[in-house]
Design an enzyme around this catalytic site. Sequence first.
Site, mmCIF file in Angstrom:
data_model
loop_
_atom_site.group_PDB
_atom_site.id
_atom_site.type_symbol
_atom_site.label_atom_id
_atom_site.label_comp_id
_atom_site.label_asym_id
_atom_site.label_seq_id
_atom_site.Cartn_x
_atom_site.Cartn_y
_atom_site.Cartn_z
ATOM 1 N N ASP A 375 -35.473 5.031 -79.626
ATOM 2 C CA ASP A 375 -35.836 6.029 -78.633
ATOM 3 C C ASP A 375 -35.224 5.597 -77.299
ATOM 4 O O ASP A 375 -34.766 4.465 -77.149
ATOM 5 C CB ASP A 375 -37.362 6.106 -78.546
ATOM 6 C CG ASP A 375 -37.832 7.143 -77.544
ATOM 7 O OD1 ASP A 375 -37.236 8.229 -77.506
ATOM 8 O OD2 ASP A 375 -38.780 6.857 -76.799
ATOM 9 N N ASP A 567 -41.850 4.158 -78.667
ATOM 10 C CA ASP A 567 -43.107 3.842 -77.992
ATOM 11 C C ASP A 567 -44.042 5.032 -77.840
ATOM 12 O O ASP A 567 -45.218 4.861 -77.552
ATOM 13 C CB ASP A 567 -42.836 3.249 -76.605
ATOM 14 C CG ASP A 567 -42.275 4.295 -75.642
ATOM 15 O OD1 ASP A 567 -41.486 5.137 -76.102
ATOM 16 O OD2 ASP A 567 -42.625 4.262 -74.451
ATOM 17 N N ASP A 571 -42.987 9.316 -81.639
ATOM 18 C CA ASP A 571 -42.185 8.385 -82.424
ATOM 19 C C ASP A 571 -42.919 7.905 -83.675
ATOM 20 O O ASP A 571 -42.294 7.355 -84.581
ATOM 21 C CB ASP A 571 -41.810 7.161 -81.579
ATOM 22 C CG ASP A 571 -40.926 7.520 -80.400
ATOM 23 O OD1 ASP A 571 -40.112 8.450 -80.553
ATOM 24 O OD2 ASP A 571 -41.047 6.889 -79.342
#
Length: 673
Positions: A375, A567, A571
């Site tokens: 990410d 995080d 996700d």
Amino acid sequence: MAHQHNHDSHSEQLDCTVEEKKNKKSAKNSNCCSTDDDVHSDDDGHNHEHNAEGSTFKMFLPAIISFLLLLVAIAFDNYIPQDWFKGYVRLAWYIVAYLPVGIPVLKEAFESITKGDVFSEFLLMCIATLGAFAIGEYPEGVAVMLFYTIGEVFQTLAVSRAKSNIKSLLDQRPDEATILEDNVPKVVKANEVSIGAIIQLKAGEKLGLDGELLSETASFNTAALTGESKPDTKIKGETVLAGMINGTTIAQVKVTTAYNDSKLSKILEMVQNATTQKAPTELFIRKFAKIYTPIVVFLAIAICLLPYLFVDNYVFNDWLYRALVFLVISCPCALVISIPLGYFGGIGAASKNGILFKGSNFLDSIANIQNVVMDKTGTMTEGVFKVQEVVIADEFQKDEILKMVNALESQSTHPVATAIHNHVGEIDASIELKNVEEISGHGLKAEINGKELHVGNFKLMDKFRIQYDIDPNSIVYTLIAIAYDKKFVGYLTIADSIKEDAQVTIDKLKAMGVKTTMLSGDKTNVVQFVANKLGIANAFGDLLPEDKVNKVNEIKARNETVAFVGDGVNDAPVVALSTVGIAMGGLGSDATIETADVVIQDDRPSKIPMAINIGKQTRKIVWQNITLAFVVKGVVLILGAGGLATMWEAVFADVGVALLAILNAVRIQKMKF
């Protein structure tokens, strides 16, 4: 083999369904989470820690009892002259020493047989230890079970200690909500809030249900839910979602969706479904045991009985002795201890570096990773907004303009205003603002020294027909335009900054031959900019949680092992689906941390290649121990079958190799990564 059994039980616990973990009462009473002895959640939401030392002592208590009884018995046998420690007294003593560590394994062997798994490692251990008793080698029978128990406790501690450092709450939704009844605030259970109710959301409070904003404007931190790095300002009538965190002013929200049907609930459901797709990783020893154990048992039977057909002076007791020596030698004591200690050492080395592995199998998995998918916000970037660039036309004094902008932005509670204040510093009290006006969705305007100051987006410039000579679409960062006295002054760029060690992370991964991919819910041009700056070949933006899942499935379809690093709550589904899920634990959401296999405590991406390296070194040491154990045992097994090895050689092949393997296993704790 002890390690594998123990790991399997923890795998079941780690793969608890999301729904079970969301229900605190169920989780408390469920076997699914029974090993979380060190941390529990009470129904009031407060966590308390159990006495860790007492819990550890209880785990070691059977082994301690057996060890003390064994030491006393050996002393009576060899060092303390007496006449009473013999015959049935001696046998009874060793049986008592055997039972604390032997009963659990005997029970496991019985249960495995009843389930159809006859030739389990438990059966081999039972036959070997009981066989040692049958030929009068009581100390060996106790010692083998003792070593097995110690190895299993070490593995249990490895998993428990890793899990104890991980946040236990899964659900991002708060348990309670404040609703207005006749304009009187009332705190109720979030799952009891009905559609149409009005929620009063305080500053910094998290929304528990989806709804419609009733306040004129409100700023929400949506990073954990959407992955969008820019704080989202909502206006009256717009949709707000469960999991969003209110800014600095009180907001009112009308509930439009039931608690269990919220967007966040759907994401958590995806987590649950993705977790079921994760196949458990079987270690080599478990697979080998399916072949090794029956072969050893049948060979032992053959050694005992077949000579009757070929040997003239066949003595049953002599050949039984050889067969049992063979079984004792073949007992996987070195593997039982060294393998869990090798993984325990790897988990310990990782923990000292701020990396938490939830199970030893993930050390194996991460060593084979071919593609690290990450990410952007909070993973490769700080997740905190900062002013990146200040562009002011030469005809204006930069410092004076910034002071005026800072003074005007002090009238706003938007996170962008905070970023500007942090950049400029203290507000100049000598600046007098008049006719301050907030223009919804555009920005702010005020009079300073009799002239108008406009600060906001470029829509604000268009609204007041202020001419500017730049293309806002050509700049990837969030733009704050400035106009003074109806003249375009310049602009500020505000963005999430790239973490200091992000570049080192990508360079190390490339050096290891690992591919890198970036997936984000942020704007595509922002994602591409960060990816290009770091040298990440593949990058995709504007992704919903399900889009991330699809992208990872595409990579897995190419038979590549995938580690996903994230995080946010969005996700969590893709973290669960990946071969190894890695969560940033410092700022990461509870759902992602709970779902992940590996947690990086300090949010530093450079720990990703470090975790892979620790996995590789751990696997290397474990395989060294496996090779050592089988080579030595293979030689002594042949000698034992030929009658050339006694029980003493069997002890060396078992305990001696185990000690050598242990010394090798602890090396990883001293390595620098």
